[in-house]
Design a protein around this motif. Sequence first.
Motif, mmCIF file in Angstrom:
data_model
loop_
_atom_site.group_PDB
_atom_site.id
_atom_site.type_symbol
_atom_site.label_atom_id
_atom_site.label_comp_id
_atom_site.label_asym_id
_atom_site.label_seq_id
_atom_site.Cartn_x
_atom_site.Cartn_y
_atom_site.Cartn_z
ATOM 1 N N SER A 271 0.863 -1.026 0.090
ATOM 2 C CA SER A 271 0.397 -0.269 -0.418
ATOM 3 C C SER A 271 0.432 1.290 0.284
ATOM 4 N N GLU A 272 2.503 1.359 0.350
ATOM 5 C CA GLU A 272 2.872 2.211 0.553
ATOM 6 C C GLU A 272 3.516 2.386 -0.953
ATOM 7 N N ASP A 273 3.842 1.829 -1.680
ATOM 8 C CA ASP A 273 4.221 1.883 -3.259
ATOM 9 C C ASP A 273 3.504 0.626 -3.938
ATOM 10 N N PRO A 274 1.827 0.972 -4.361
ATOM 11 C CA PRO A 274 1.637 -0.038 -5.630
ATOM 12 C C PRO A 274 2.414 -0.063 -6.246
ATOM 13 N N TRP A 275 3.337 1.156 -7.293
ATOM 14 C CA TRP A 275 3.260 0.891 -8.392
ATOM 15 C C TRP A 275 4.716 -0.400 -8.239
ATOM 16 N N LYS A 276 5.689 -0.482 -7.171
ATOM 17 C CA LYS A 276 6.559 -1.268 -6.918
ATOM 18 C C LYS A 276 6.252 -3.091 -6.852
ATOM 19 N N ALA A 277 4.876 -2.373 -5.847
ATOM 20 C CA ALA A 277 4.273 -3.834 -6.042
ATOM 21 C C ALA A 277 3.433 -4.442 -7.120
ATOM 22 N N LEU A 278 2.956 -3.884 -7.742
ATOM 23 C CA LEU A 278 2.911 -4.125 -9.420
ATOM 24 C C LEU A 278 3.603 -4.995 -10.205
ATOM 25 N N GLY A 279 4.719 -3.595 -9.970
ATOM 26 C CA GLY A 279 5.693 -4.247 -11.264
ATOM 27 C C GLY A 279 5.805 -3.802 -12.010
ATOM 28 N N VAL A 280 5.724 -2.571 -11.748
ATOM 29 C CA VAL A 280 5.716 -1.640 -13.065
ATOM 30 C C VAL A 280 5.988 -0.279 -12.728
ATOM 31 N N PRO A 281 7.203 0.683 -13.511
ATOM 32 C CA PRO A 281 7.381 2.225 -13.440
ATOM 33 C C PRO A 281 6.416 3.251 -12.777
ATOM 34 N N ALA A 282 6.894 4.061 -12.135
ATOM 35 C CA ALA A 282 5.816 4.629 -11.707
ATOM 36 C C ALA A 282 5.544 5.708 -12.715
ATOM 37 N N PRO B 189 -4.694 -15.557 -1.274
ATOM 38 C CA PRO B 189 -5.293 -14.640 -0.857
ATOM 39 C C PRO B 189 -4.651 -13.015 -0.050
ATOM 40 N N ALA B 190 -4.330 -12.981 0.569
ATOM 41 C CA ALA B 190 -3.565 -11.947 1.733
ATOM 42 C C ALA B 190 -2.458 -11.126 -0.252
ATOM 43 N N LYS B 191 -1.908 -11.262 -0.382
ATOM 44 C CA LYS B 191 -0.837 -11.533 -1.771
ATOM 45 C C LYS B 191 -2.115 -10.766 -2.434
ATOM 46 N N LEU B 192 -2.951 -12.024 -2.872
ATOM 47 C CA LEU B 192 -3.841 -11.481 -4.646
ATOM 48 C C LEU B 192 -4.878 -9.700 -3.435
ATOM 49 N N ALA B 193 -4.790 -9.620 -2.697
ATOM 50 C CA ALA B 193 -6.053 -8.796 -1.548
ATOM 51 C C ALA B 193 -4.550 -7.427 -1.842
ATOM 52 N N ALA B 194 -3.948 -7.556 -1.485
ATOM 53 C CA ALA B 194 -2.885 -6.383 -1.673
ATOM 54 C C ALA B 194 -2.496 -6.144 -3.156
ATOM 55 N N MET B 195 -2.741 -7.097 -4.366
ATOM 56 C CA MET B 195 -2.241 -6.448 -5.694
ATOM 57 C C MET B 195 -4.267 -5.145 -5.783
ATOM 58 N N GLU B 196 -4.828 -5.843 -5.379
ATOM 59 C CA GLU B 196 -6.541 -5.315 -6.285
ATOM 60 C C GLU B 196 -5.738 -3.894 -5.246
ATOM 61 N N VAL B 197 -5.464 -4.023 -3.869
ATOM 62 C CA VAL B 197 -5.161 -1.985 -3.271
ATOM 63 C C VAL B 197 -4.443 -1.372 -3.646
ATOM 64 N N ALA B 198 -3.408 -2.250 -4.372
ATOM 65 C CA ALA B 198 -2.571 -1.285 -5.059
ATOM 66 C C ALA B 198 -2.620 -0.913 -6.241
#
Length: 291
Positions: free
Chosen positions: A74-85, A107-116
Amino acid sequence: MMSLTAAVPCVARASASRPRDAGRGANKSVSQKVPSPRLAAAAAVFGSRANANLTMSRGSVLARAAAAADGGASEDPWKALGVPAGSDAEEVKKALNRKKLLYKTEPAKLAAMEVAYESIVQASLAARLRGDTSGVGKGVLKGDTVPLFGPWAPIYSEAPLKDKKVNVAISVAAIAITLCTPGTIRTLQPVIYATIFHVFRMFMKLVDVDPGPSANIDKDAAVKHNNKRFARSFALVLGTFAVILGATYYVPNLIFETFSVKVPVWYLLNQEVFVTALIATALAVLTCFYR
């Protein structure tokens, strides 16, 4: 006798004190079994299976799961999804689909990706409302515009270099075969075969760009999405082929015959070459830069 009499009250006092002590022990054991709200929240964040059945609100679960997975997505969604800002909305969506396939059993990581992903979309929309379009994706920036052909209009999507080489090679082969064929027996068969190959190339490009739902998770949705890809591939490629063929072959011939226009012999002998070159070039551009 005096000692026995004195001992009786002691025994009575001891027996009377045991229920209270037992009650304290029972209350202590009960209080130990019921976790505090802080312990429950921590268990939800760090994935403790022992407290998985605790009733918590859905929003808090997603927020805590997103904060725990991938080191604080949640702090760095770009980094979480693996794409440049500042990446385009299409690239962000593709990254989300890849993460869904990667974390479909977590499920936990999947939810994190959705939030990002949601945080990136909301930030892009907020920037657009403020009038700042520097970091707004193309899809959000042109979200209010309606294409001429609606959802069937070509969308800009540049293919990788290796795919470009294959697409161009198909078109060049069709032109070369037509050009090497004697003028008296030339036909449009080479460009027709090239069009079929371009339909397949367009379909493969749509599979790479828009993978859609996984068949392991939702088979019906995956089949429906695959059918849409087939329909779009045929509509874009065959539509381009039909428009150019009609404008450069059938319409001119109809005009020549209707108004008895004298046409040079060299044009009649090379008409298939011109038509093939135009169609093959248009299809190469379509499959290389659009979807």
